[in-house]
Scaffold this active site. Structure first.
Site, short mmCIF file in Angstrom:
data_model
loop_
_atom_site.label_atom_id
_atom_site.label_comp_id
_atom_site.label_asym_id
_atom_site.label_seq_id
_atom_site.Cartn_x
_atom_site.Cartn_y
_atom_site.Cartn_z
N CYS A 2 -39.33 -14.04 25.61
CA CYS A 2 -39.79 -15.18 26.05
C CYS A 2 -41.21 -14.96 26.85
O CYS A 2 -41.25 -13.87 27.45
CB CYS A 2 -38.91 -15.87 27.06
SG CYS A 2 -37.33 -16.43 26.51
N ARG A 28 -44.16 -12.85 22.30
CA ARG A 28 -42.84 -12.53 23.07
C ARG A 28 -41.65 -13.57 22.59
O ARG A 28 -40.48 -13.30 23.03
CB ARG A 28 -43.10 -12.79 24.57
CG ARG A 28 -44.35 -11.79 25.02
CD ARG A 28 -44.52 -12.06 26.44
NE ARG A 28 -43.27 -11.88 27.21
CZ ARG A 28 -43.19 -10.53 27.79
NH1 ARG A 28 -44.06 -9.72 27.53
NH2 ARG A 28 -41.85 -10.31 28.49
N TRP A 77 -37.64 -17.31 23.27
CA TRP A 77 -36.81 -16.60 22.11
C TRP A 77 -35.02 -16.91 22.64
O TRP A 77 -34.80 -16.48 23.64
CB TRP A 77 -36.88 -15.12 22.25
CG TRP A 77 -36.53 -14.23 21.37
CD1 TRP A 77 -36.75 -13.93 19.96
CD2 TRP A 77 -34.98 -13.60 21.40
NE1 TRP A 77 -35.73 -13.12 19.38
CE2 TRP A 77 -34.84 -13.12 20.16
CE3 TRP A 77 -34.01 -13.34 22.35
CZ2 TRP A 77 -33.38 -12.22 19.76
CZ3 TRP A 77 -32.69 -12.80 22.11
CH2 TRP A 77 -32.52 -12.15 20.68
N ASN A 103 -36.92 -16.18 31.95
CA ASN A 103 -36.74 -15.12 30.86
C ASN A 103 -35.35 -14.51 31.47
O ASN A 103 -35.50 -13.97 32.54
CB ASN A 103 -38.04 -14.46 31.02
CG ASN A 103 -37.92 -13.31 29.88
OD1 ASN A 103 -36.84 -13.24 29.10
ND2 ASN A 103 -39.17 -12.44 29.78
N GLY A 104 -34.42 -14.31 30.61
CA GLY A 104 -33.42 -13.40 30.93
C GLY A 104 -31.98 -14.09 30.72
O GLY A 104 -32.00 -15.28 29.92
N GLU A 471 -38.08 5.31 10.45
CA GLU A 471 -39.39 4.37 10.83
C GLU A 471 -39.67 3.57 9.94
O GLU A 471 -40.19 2.25 9.77
CB GLU A 471 -40.46 5.18 11.52
CG GLU A 471 -41.51 4.40 11.85
CD GLU A 471 -41.53 2.96 12.90
OE1 GLU A 471 -40.27 3.10 13.56
OE2 GLU A 471 -42.19 2.33 12.94
N LYS A 475 -39.80 -0.80 9.64
CA LYS A 475 -40.92 -1.42 9.33
C LYS A 475 -40.81 -2.53 8.13
O LYS A 475 -41.28 -3.49 8.27
CB LYS A 475 -42.21 -0.45 9.00
CG LYS A 475 -43.46 -0.74 9.81
CD LYS A 475 -43.77 -0.46 11.30
CE LYS A 475 -42.53 -1.03 12.10
NZ LYS A 475 -42.46 -0.50 13.41
N GLU A 478 -38.04 -5.49 8.91
CA GLU A 478 -38.49 -6.17 9.71
C GLU A 478 -39.27 -7.30 9.55
O GLU A 478 -39.27 -8.55 9.66
CB GLU A 478 -38.68 -5.66 11.44
CG GLU A 478 -39.99 -4.98 11.59
CD GLU A 478 -40.21 -4.31 12.62
OE1 GLU A 478 -39.80 -4.96 13.81
OE2 GLU A 478 -40.67 -3.11 12.88
N HIS A 494 -23.78 12.26 -0.15
CA HIS A 494 -22.39 12.18 0.59
C HIS A 494 -22.01 10.54 0.70
O HIS A 494 -21.39 10.25 1.60
CB HIS A 494 -22.65 12.73 2.02
CG HIS A 494 -22.91 14.06 1.93
ND1 HIS A 494 -21.76 15.16 1.81
CD2 HIS A 494 -23.95 15.02 2.24
CE1 HIS A 494 -22.50 16.25 1.56
NE2 HIS A 494 -23.66 16.11 1.88
N LYS A 588 -41.16 -9.23 20.65
CA LYS A 588 -41.99 -8.26 20.95
C LYS A 588 -41.17 -7.19 22.07
O LYS A 588 -41.19 -5.97 21.66
CB LYS A 588 -43.39 -8.49 21.27
CG LYS A 588 -44.30 -6.95 21.54
CD LYS A 588 -44.41 -6.71 20.14
CE LYS A 588 -45.40 -5.15 20.33
NZ LYS A 588 -45.35 -4.48 19.11
C1 F6R Z 1 -40.04 -2.37 15.70
C2 F6R Z 1 -40.35 -2.44 16.99
C3 F6R Z 1 -38.95 -2.45 17.72
C4 F6R Z 1 -39.57 -1.71 19.52
C5 F6R Z 1 -38.39 -1.58 20.31
C6 F6R Z 1 -38.72 -0.78 21.60
O1 F6R Z 1 -41.28 -2.30 14.99
O2 F6R Z 1 -41.34 -2.94 17.66
O3 F6R Z 1 -38.19 -1.48 17.36
O4 F6R Z 1 -39.96 -0.38 19.07
O5 F6R Z 1 -37.91 -3.02 20.56
O6 F6R Z 1 -39.77 -1.60 22.16
P1 F6R Z 1 -40.86 -0.65 23.32
O7 F6R Z 1 -41.24 0.40 22.66
O8 F6R Z 1 -41.30 -1.85 23.78
O9 F6R Z 1 -39.60 -0.30 24.21
#
Ligand code: F6R
Length: 593
Positions: A2, A28, A77, A103-104, A471, A475, A478, A494, A588
């Site tokens: 948010c 956000r 969000w 937010n929360g 990773e 990527k 998502e 396995h 984000k």
């Molecule tokens: C994936 C992504 C998330 C963040 C995770 C932690 O591309 O961006 O998995 O890495 O939410 O976020 P931070 O680094 O802000 O604690």
């Protein structure tokens, strides 16, 4: 999660200011959004709420555009309540004079709501947030605006940040126990936002609100402690920041811009942080037990760190998802070091873990990208990635920056920082080559198109490249919504190999290190079962159907190789006609549990 933005002051285009701010904060949360605006000299708010992406608000089309001096806005969000116009923020009280953005999660909202309904308040939404304006409305019967907000906020359970405006008073009051809030301004106007980037076009003087603080913005900026309301002297910070760093520039998407920024980020870390690296590596050396924690991409970087420390410094370091850390924390004591990796510095699971570590008197180190963020402030030892704002939801440059710092720290422990610096400079060059070489890009696009037609993708690697596989899978899934699994090469037999069928794409990280022979064998096994092998390696192999070259740079290869997958993920999203910057269901910064 948010985005919140508020303005009060001398300008007469508050609705426009909030609208522009919300566009900056949209990353956000982007399921719905809204603005509450006061037209000059009026004593109530008018709402404009919408679902979906931020487009021109209706309010801007008419008289409000140049006749509003007070407004707050929110980009959502969803937590409580579906994605509907009614559930979008701001929420008003019964009199329409109090507007609230939040937010929360209010853990006790059901009890509060029942009580307010008994008192005659009517609710229009399914949200937890809507209790706040009504609680304030009740308090206003017996006290002033600021104390009404404070007393209402003190009743809320959970981690919350609220911004409240009261139309008759021309005042904004904001409180927080979690989630970022930054206030700024002076000279007859004030701004408040969840992220500094929304404020910086207007002022460089800001105050980072701490947890359990309340700010009043009106004629001046005043800070008070919560729950009691004792006055505190504001700590005003001057922020050096180039607005263009946060703008999209010539790129079509922030994700692509941030992928291309990586070489610059790595060069900066290699060239400018020798003393900070030396200091932090000393802290790690002296700690009796180091735990790396993070979430999502940050966790994947932590896992790479564990391999780096073992392989390069011969040092045992632990890691866990921040959300799992409370089940593993029992051995922590005052000599332990908990090192948090977080781009935003606001991830709630990380903050909670650090609180627990602090209770055990362990030391905290933070490697984060956001100055003044909660995690940054909590840490005894702070390291700023200085990667510039990351706006795409999928993290790219912050991942490369975290790996670079972990590489520098691992080499610094064995007194070879210069070697790591040189390696990082070579890594940046190799990344530049991959990013700018037309032949490589053409091949990456071709493979992305092939992958976009599949419903399952696998990624395998061993050692540090196992963490890279996790990773890579994150990527791709998502931004493309294709089920993608990252696996340790040795684990295939396995169980997971049962999922390979004719045409299943399998990305294979095969750097020229101690994992090479074994991972090539694993690739061959997948190929024998019909899998299509895409090798990311310094050299071609008969095990590969496609080969993308990433040149050998010792441990730097682990950073350079990820750029290939970031580009693949980006182009798969484009082939599927998806917006890579705003994947569905995500936000984000994850500030709720
Ligand atoms: C994936 C992504 C998330 C963040 C995770 C932690 O591309 O961006 O998995 O890495 O939410 O976020 P931070 O680094 O802000 O604690």
């Amino acid at each position: 999660m948010c985005g919140i933005f508020g303005y009060v002051g001398k300008r007469n285009n508050a609705s426009e200011i909030i609208f522009e701010g919300l566009k900056t904060l949209e990353y956000r949360g982007y399921d719905s959004w809204g603005i509450a605006v006061r037209i000059k000299n009026k004593k109530e708010f008018i709402l404009d709420k919408n679902t979906g992406k931020i487009t021109a608000p209706n309010l801007n089309k008419n008289k409000f555009k140049k006749n509003s001096d007070f407004a707050i806005g929110h980009t959502r969000w969803a937590t409580h309540g579906r994605v509907t116009v009614k559930n979008a923020h701001p929420h008003l009280d019964c009199t329409k004079k109090i507007a609230v953005v939040h937010n929360g999660i209010i853990e006790n909202y059901e009890v509060l709501k029942k009580d307010l309904i008994k008192k005659g308040h009517s609710f229009l939404s399914e949200t937890d947030t809507e209790v706040i304006p009504h609680l304030i409305e009740e308090n206003l019967k017996i006290e002033g605006f600021a104390s009404s907000v404070r007393d209402a906020f003190n009743l809320l359970k959970g981690f919350n940040a609220i911004v409240v405006s009261f139309a008759p008073s021309s005042e904004i009051v904001a409180c927080k126990t979690g989630s970022p809030l930054i206030a700024g301004g002076g000279d007859g106007e004030f701004f408040i936002a969840s992220d500094i980037s929304a404020i910086l076009p207007y002022t460089k003087k800001v105050v980072f609100l701490k947890d359990n603080e309340m700010v009043i913005l009106g004629k001046k900026l005043q800070i008070f402690s919560l729950p009691k309301g004792i006055k505190i002297k504001p700590k005003i910070e001057k922020i050096e920041f180039k607005v263009e760093e946060a703008s999209i520039g010539k790129y079509k998407h922030f994700m692509l811009k941030e992928i291309y920024e990586q070489p610059k980020v790595i060069v900066n870390l290699a060239q400018n942080y020798t003393s900070e690296i030396k200091f932090l590596s000393g802290v790690i050396e002296n700690a009796k037990g180091t735990f790396l924690i993070g979430a999502g991409t940050a966790y994947n970087a932590c896992l790479a760190g564990v391999y780096f420390f073992s392989k390069i410094s011969h040092k045992h370091v632990n890691t866990a998802f921040a959300s799992e850390f409370n089940y593993l924390e029992d051995f922590l004591n005052k000599n332990s070091l908990v090192m948090a990796l977080s781009q935003s510095g606001e991830t709630i699971d990380v903050i909670e873990s650090l609180n627990r570590a602090r209770n055990k008197k362990s030391k905290i180190a933070a490697i984060t990208n956001v100055l003044g963020s909660s995690i940054y402030r909590m840490a005894n030892y702070k390291f700023l990635l200085n990667a510039g704002p990351e706006r795409a939801v999928a993290s790219t440059k912050a991942y490369a920056a975290k790996l670079s710092v972990l590489l520098l720290l691992s080499y610094s422990i064995i007194g070879k920082t210069e070697k790591a610096k040189k390696m990082l400079l070579d890594t940046a060059k190799e990344m530049e080559r991959i990013l700018n070489d037309n032949k490589s890009k053409k091949k990456i696009k071709e493979i992305a198109r092939l992958m976009s037609l599949n419903s399952h993708i696998f990624v395998i690697g061993r050692g540090v490249s196992y963490s890279a596989s996790l990773e890579a899978a994150l990527k791709i899934k998502e931004v493309s919504y294709i089920h993608t699994e990252g696996l340790a090469g040795g684990e295939l037999k396995h169980g997971p190999i049962a999922l390979i069928s004719r045409g299943t794409p399998c990305l294979v990280f095969a750097p020229k290190d101690e994992t090479y022979d074994s991972i090539i064998s694993n690739a061959t096994e997948v190929r024998a079962r019909g899998g299509v092998i895409i090798g990311i390696s310094p050299q071609n192999s008969s095990a590969f159907d496609y080969w993308i070259e990433v040149r050998e740079i010792e441990e730097g290869s682990y950073i350079a190789q990820i750029v290939v997958v970031q580009l693949l993920a980006y182009y798969i999203a484009l082939y599927k006609k998806l917006d890579p910057d705003k994947p569905r269901n995500l936000a984000k910064s994850v500030t709720v549990k």
